[in-house]
Design a protein around this motif. Structure first.
Motif, PDB file in Angstrom:
ATOM      1  N   VAL A 443      -1.622   5.762   0.573  1.00  0.00           N
ATOM      2  CA  VAL A 443      -1.818   4.316   0.622  1.00  0.00           C
ATOM      3  C   VAL A 443      -0.544   3.680   1.175  1.00  0.00           C
ATOM      4  N   ILE A 460      -7.258  -2.040  -2.272  1.00  0.00           N
ATOM      5  CA  ILE A 460      -7.432  -1.452  -0.948  1.00  0.00           C
ATOM      6  C   ILE A 460      -8.065  -2.494  -0.041  1.00  0.00           C
ATOM      7  N   VAL A 468      -5.105   4.747   3.796  1.00  0.00           N
ATOM      8  CA  VAL A 468      -5.719   3.461   3.476  1.00  0.00           C
ATOM      9  C   VAL A 468      -4.599   2.444   3.306  1.00  0.00           C
ATOM     10  N   GLY A 470      -3.240  -1.144   1.445  1.00  0.00           N
ATOM     11  CA  GLY A 470      -3.470  -1.934   0.248  1.00  0.00           C
ATOM     12  C   GLY A 470      -2.429  -3.005   0.057  1.00  0.00           C
TER      13      GLY A 470
END
Length: 616
Positions: A443, A460, A468, A470
């Protein structure tokens, strides 16, 4: 040249110093004064005053070895640098898993010779191929002699060739260590393996299984936690085989380590690569450990092929069905389980039908992380003598499987979710911090560096193929909202051949082509996406304040680390680590400038008033 043990045993020749007993000095202990056989006048360079360039190829185990060697050199006064031009000696820690890694080593050796720098080559290449032509006339040190690196470096700087390869006992876990990432401890739990894969040369170097005791590993865990480590990576050529040589097993070790982890989940444990045969015996126990709140629900289990015929030719000692049992059981018993695997394309004798079975296996499970490699014959292995598959066919198969793998969208369901992440790194774009979910999904967040080494809840906001993105709900140290900038980059590199293949590697990071986890991954050369460079419609309208924050963070991280010495130890001052206060310093700078301006004009006014009152 003879091995150094033979020379020392027969009496040291002129200029060769006997082994020092203080190589295993404890951390923070200053080295004792040492008497050299050569008078200082005959050698103007005083040992311990030079700068050493350390370069690491290969797996997380290799990275740990390099950190131990750097720690010992620092403890003896040497400065360690990442700039080869600055160094008085180069130390190259090598990987023998794949031809590209060894080719890179050869190129670096040539550059070193051209630069006329003293050179020490360590690691798996000299240990497994000591008679390699490229190593002629070069000092070499084996994988189990890293506790004598100071000795080898000193003799090499004096112009001697040293060859230190004999295996004796495992290096101590308590040697001084300079971590590449101060929040991550790479802890080797055993060396070598019990397998005999026909394509692998690592066993030639690392040898048969040798495990550290549970007590010694638990003691090390206690130490690193007290030093502020936030992630502990258990590393070896095969973690599943741990303890078979000393009458214990991996679940016993894992439970002993878990008992030492802080209950507040401030330090997380990551289990390294394991082959299917040995984990099969402890699947339920391992699943219970992976479900523990302080353990990442992530495991690297190489399959290498979806065909039993190819697995037999590889001598992998398991079937596709047994691999499926491992994956299915862990997915069933461990919430949010993430499994990474490896594939070798074009192994000798692999038919189109064999390859199709591999493709179908990957399609069925849609693994989020797959290390895809073309077959590389390693000299001295049985597979090197097998009939090869056409190189064109091998490349086409690698491309096809990579295309299949890149078509997956494993993280799509995470968008909008709130998850807890542990932040331990700065992304290569210099703007984002890198955290991982409990399933070890990467992340990226925009946040102050003060959040390094902490855990935080994030929402997210967007999903990429490899990571990902976030936004932190609340900074644990500043109590402020932290915004997200950017979106996934299209066309990110695939995890194909840029990730190295062998089992022994894959530890540093799950492939995203990050670094040393497939055999040649280099523990944190992670290739993180640069979300600042591409903006999609959902993020192009981000507010001005967030953009300014991003620019300030980028500027804050533009400075590199500084080096200073305290006593005999090297201290690296990394502005990325101290930039938690950098934003405050920026504000203070403006206040000080404003104060100076006000003082100046006040002084001018006072002078004018005084001058007007003085009679002409």
């Amino acid at each position: 040249m003879e091995d150094i043990e033979d020379l020392v045993g027969a009496g040291a020749p002129p200029g060769l110093r006997l082994p020092v007993t203080s190589v295993g000095v404890k951390p923070k202990r200053k080295p004792k004064a040492r008497l050299l056989h050569d008078p200082v006048s005959s050698n103007p360079q005083i040992p311990g005053t030079q700068t050493i360039y350390v370069k690491t190829f290969g797996c997380s185990h290799n990275q740990s070895d390099s950190e131990y060697m750097a720690g010992q050199l620092s403890a003896f006064g040497y400065a360690v640098t990442e700039e080869p031009e600055e160094a008085d000696l180069w130390l190259i820690n090598t990987c023998t898993v794949k031809s590209p890694s060894q080719s890179s080593m050869t190129t670096l050796i040539s550059k070193c010779k051209t630069a006329k720098k003293p050179l020490v080559v360590a690691g798996c290449v000299p240990q497994g191929s000591r008679d390699l032509k490229e190593l002629e006339g070069i000092s070499i040190i084996g994988v189990q002699q890293i506790d004598r690196v100071v000795e080898v470096v000193e003799e090499t700087l004096k112009g001697h060739e040293v060859r230190l390869l004999s295996r004796k006992t495992l290096p101590s876990l308590d040697l001084p260590k300079v971590r590449k990432n101060r929040f991550i401890e790479i802890l080797p739990i055993n060396v070598g393996c019990l397998g005999a894969c026909t394509y692998c040369k690592t066993k030639h170097a690392r040898g048969h299984l040798g495990s550290y005791t549970v007590d010694s590993l638990v003691d090390r865990v206690r130490t690193v936690i007290s030093e502020g480590v936030k992630e502990i990576w258990l590393s070896s050529e095969d973690t599943g085989a741990y303890g078979r040589d000393i009458g214990t097993n991996l679940p016993v070790l894992l439970n002993a380590i878990i008992a030492e982890l802080p209950p507040d989940r401030s330090t997380m444990l990551r289990i390294g690569m394991t082959n299917p045969p040995y984990i099969l015996e402890h699947l339920k126990e391992i699943a219970e450990v992976l479900s523990h709140p302080c353990v990442y629900s992530f495991l690297h289990v190489p399959v290498q092929s979806g065909s039993d015929a190819v697995l037999t030719a590889m001598n992998r000692e398991y079937t596709v069905s047994e691999f499926r049992t491992v994956v299915d059981t862990l997915n069933e018993l461990v919430p949010g389980m993430q499994i990474a695997t490896d594939i070798i394309c074009g192994f000798p004798g692999e038919t189109n039908e064999d390859f199709e079975q591999t493709v179908n296996l990957i399609k069925e499970y849609q693994f989020a992380q797959v290390h895809i490699s073309q077959f590389y014959p390693r000299p001295g292995t049985p597979a090197a003598r097998m009939k090869k598959v056409s190189s064109i066919v091998v490349k086409n198969r690698s491309r096809e499987l990579t295309s299949v793998f890149e078509s997956f969208s494993p993280y799509q369901g995470l968008k909008g979710e709130t998850v807890k992440i542990w932040i331990t790194e700065v992304a290569t774009d210099g703007v984002h911090l890198v955290g991982h979910t409990k399933g070890y999904i990467q992340v990226l967040v925009v946040a102050p560096d003060s959040m390094l080494g902490t855990s935080v809840d994030v929402k997210i906001t967007s999903v990429g193929r490899w990571s990902v993105f976030g936004e932190a709900i609340e900074s644990p140290s500043l109590g402020e909202k932290v915004s997200h900038v950017g979106s996934p980059i299209a066309g990110s590199p695939s995890c194909s051949d840029s990730c190295n293949n062998c089992d022994c590697l894959k530890d540093p990071e799950p492939c995203q082509c990050l670094i040393d986890n497939s055999c040649g991954q280099q523990i944190n050369n992670s290739s993180h996406e640069d979300p600042i460079s591409v903006m999609d419609g959902n993020h192009s309208g981000r507010n001005f304040i967030t953009s300014i924050q991003s620019l300030l963070v980028r500027k804050r991280r533009s400075r590199g680390p500084e080096k200073t010495c305290e006593g005999n130890s090297l201290k690296l001052i990394n502005h990325q680590e101290t930039s938690g206060t950098s934003s405050k310093l920026v504000v203070m700078d403006w206040i000080l400038i404003g104060g100076i301006v006000v003082s100046f004009f006040t002084s001018v006014v006072l002078l004018m008033m005084l001058s007007s009152e003085i009679p002409s």
